[in-house]
Design a protein around this motif. Structure first.
Motif, PDB file in Angstrom:
ATOM      1  N   GLY A  51       0.811  -1.210   0.000  1.00 46.68           N
ATOM      2  CA  GLY A  51       0.000   0.000   0.000  1.00 46.68           C
ATOM      3  C   GLY A  51       0.845   1.262   0.000  1.00 46.68           C
ATOM      4  O   GLY A  51       1.977   1.255   0.503  1.00 46.68           O
ATOM      5  N   GLU A  68      -9.091   6.172   4.670  1.00 44.68           N
ATOM      6  CA  GLU A  68      -8.290   5.598   3.592  1.00 44.68           C
ATOM      7  C   GLU A  68      -7.329   4.539   4.135  1.00 44.68           C
ATOM      8  O   GLU A  68      -7.089   3.516   3.498  1.00 44.68           O
ATOM      9  CB  GLU A  68      -7.509   6.696   2.859  1.00 44.68           C
ATOM     10  CG  GLU A  68      -8.310   7.460   1.836  1.00 44.68           C
ATOM     11  CD  GLU A  68      -8.751   6.581   0.676  1.00 44.68           C
ATOM     12  OE1 GLU A  68      -7.893   6.161  -0.115  1.00 44.68           O
ATOM     13  OE2 GLU A  68      -9.962   6.299   0.566  1.00 44.68           O
ATOM     14  N   LYS A 120      -9.346   1.477   4.848  1.00 47.08           N
ATOM     15  CA  LYS A 120      -9.670   0.799   3.585  1.00 47.08           C
ATOM     16  C   LYS A 120      -8.444   0.054   3.051  1.00 47.08           C
ATOM     17  O   LYS A 120      -8.541  -1.077   2.560  1.00 47.08           O
ATOM     18  CB  LYS A 120     -10.152   1.837   2.566  1.00 47.08           C
ATOM     19  CG  LYS A 120     -10.796   1.245   1.323  1.00 47.08           C
ATOM     20  CD  LYS A 120     -11.167   2.331   0.337  1.00 47.08           C
ATOM     21  CE  LYS A 120     -12.197   3.305   0.916  1.00 47.08           C
ATOM     22  NZ  LYS A 120     -12.593   4.315  -0.105  1.00 47.08           N
ATOM     23  N   CYS A 121      -7.286   0.707   3.157  1.00 50.82           N
ATOM     24  CA  CYS A 121      -6.040   0.110   2.678  1.00 50.82           C
ATOM     25  C   CYS A 121      -5.723  -1.165   3.447  1.00 50.82           C
ATOM     26  O   CYS A 121      -5.365  -2.188   2.850  1.00 50.82           O
ATOM     27  CB  CYS A 121      -4.892   1.116   2.820  1.00 50.82           C
ATOM     28  SG  CYS A 121      -3.297   0.508   2.231  1.00 50.82           S
ATOM     29  N   LYS A 171      -7.835  -4.076   2.283  1.00 53.20           N
ATOM     30  CA  LYS A 171      -7.402  -4.596   0.978  1.00 53.20           C
ATOM     31  C   LYS A 171      -6.122  -5.417   1.118  1.00 53.20           C
ATOM     32  O   LYS A 171      -5.980  -6.501   0.531  1.00 53.20           O
ATOM     33  CB  LYS A 171      -7.176  -3.440   0.003  1.00 53.20           C
ATOM     34  CG  LYS A 171      -8.434  -2.731  -0.442  1.00 53.20           C
ATOM     35  CD  LYS A 171      -9.215  -3.571  -1.435  1.00 53.20           C
ATOM     36  CE  LYS A 171     -10.385  -2.782  -2.013  1.00 53.20           C
ATOM     37  NZ  LYS A 171     -11.156  -3.590  -2.985  1.00 53.20           N
ATOM     38  N   GLU A 201      -4.459  -7.780  -1.623  1.00 54.36           N
ATOM     39  CA  GLU A 201      -4.587  -6.827  -2.728  1.00 54.36           C
ATOM     40  C   GLU A 201      -3.721  -5.593  -2.479  1.00 54.36           C
ATOM     41  O   GLU A 201      -3.400  -5.260  -1.338  1.00 54.36           O
ATOM     42  CB  GLU A 201      -6.050  -6.403  -2.893  1.00 54.36           C
ATOM     43  CG  GLU A 201      -6.993  -7.563  -3.191  1.00 54.36           C
ATOM     44  CD  GLU A 201      -8.449  -7.129  -3.230  1.00 54.36           C
ATOM     45  OE1 GLU A 201      -8.708  -5.941  -3.457  1.00 54.36           O
ATOM     46  OE2 GLU A 201      -9.331  -7.980  -3.000  1.00 54.36           O
ATOM     47  N   TYR A 257      -3.230  -1.519  -2.559  1.00 56.01           N
ATOM     48  CA  TYR A 257      -4.093  -0.338  -2.455  1.00 56.01           C
ATOM     49  C   TYR A 257      -3.215   0.913  -2.363  1.00 56.01           C
ATOM     50  O   TYR A 257      -2.230   0.942  -1.618  1.00 56.01           O
ATOM     51  CB  TYR A 257      -4.989  -0.429  -1.225  1.00 56.01           C
ATOM     52  CG  TYR A 257      -6.040   0.670  -1.177  1.00 56.01           C
ATOM     53  CD1 TYR A 257      -7.264   0.512  -1.825  1.00 56.01           C
ATOM     54  CD2 TYR A 257      -5.801   1.870  -0.511  1.00 56.01           C
ATOM     55  CE1 TYR A 257      -8.220   1.514  -1.801  1.00 56.01           C
ATOM     56  CE2 TYR A 257      -6.748   2.878  -0.477  1.00 56.01           C
ATOM     57  CZ  TYR A 257      -7.954   2.687  -1.119  1.00 56.01           C
ATOM     58  OH  TYR A 257      -8.900   3.685  -1.102  1.00 56.01           O
TER      59      TYR A 257
END
Length: 214
Positions: A102, A112, A115-116, A119, A124, A126
């Motif tokens: 990230g 944010e 959210k990061c 992920k 994933e 981000y």
């Protein structure tokens, strides 16, 4: 559930470090004692093996990037998120090369970061929108140009990056200086550069790290 996920925050700004740790604690994460320099962060990662490490780039003793590089060399399983003020191409390219999880800017809301983390825990990548914008508009176009270079031309670009002269390149590759000059002309054409004597050297100094991504 969140208590099973351990997070290290490393930043040399005490208020930011404290604020971010408190926000993560409120979300019931297992937040380790924060680090205020890179060496301390590296030591904590080695000993406590956090699930995620959120690192600033500019820290005393070791930068965030150096911490990530050394951790990965030690086969650390920690996932890394960079939290920084830097949005320039060089920093974003370095982050890409290190294959971090990230990349966030400090002026963004805590939502944010939340959210990061979600992920990253899913495996994933981000990043802030500026990361994608810079990579798409400044990095990718140059990478596409490099892809048109032949293996021999890429070798010559790397030798130019190491500040070798035309004569030195000719000696290293056991070819004539005239052949090197022909390659240089082809490279300049493929990279869509002006045909003056410094154009290729300037391009190489700005983009030599891109060669590792192709």
């Amino acid at each position: 559930m969140n208590l099973k996920i351990s997070i290290l925050v490393a930043d040399d700004h005490p208020l930011l470090l404290k604020g971010l740790r408190n926000e993560l604690l409120n979300l019931n994460f297992n937040v380790l004692e924060g680090a205020n320099n890179g060496a301390q962060a590296l030591e904590i990662i080695a000993k406590k093996k956090p699930t995620i490490a959120i690192l600033d780039i500019s820290m005393p003793l070791l930068t965030g990037f150096e911490v990530i590089k050394k951790s990965k060399e030690s086969l650390s399983t920690t996932k890394f998120i960079i939290l920084t003020s830097y949005k320039e191409k060089g920093f974003i390219l370095k982050a890409k090369q290190l294959n971090i999880s990230g990349y966030l800017l400090k002026d963004e809301p805590f939502s944010e970061i939340k959210k990061c983390i979600k992920k990253v825990l899913k495996g994933e990548f981000y990043a802030s929108s500026v990361f994608d914008d810079v990579f798409k508009n400044e990095v990718s176009p140059q990478i596409e140009k490099i892809k048109f270079l032949s293996p021999s031309e890429r070798t010559i670009v790397r030798l130019i990056a190491n500040e070798n002269s035309t004569k030195q390149i000719a000696e290293i590759l056991s070819i004539s200086s005239r052949t090197v000059d022909k390659h240089r002309a082809n490279i300049i054409s493929k990279l869509d550069l002006q045909s003056d004597s410094n154009a290729l050297s300037v391009w190489v100094s700005k983009n030599k790290d891109l060669l590792d991504l192709v």
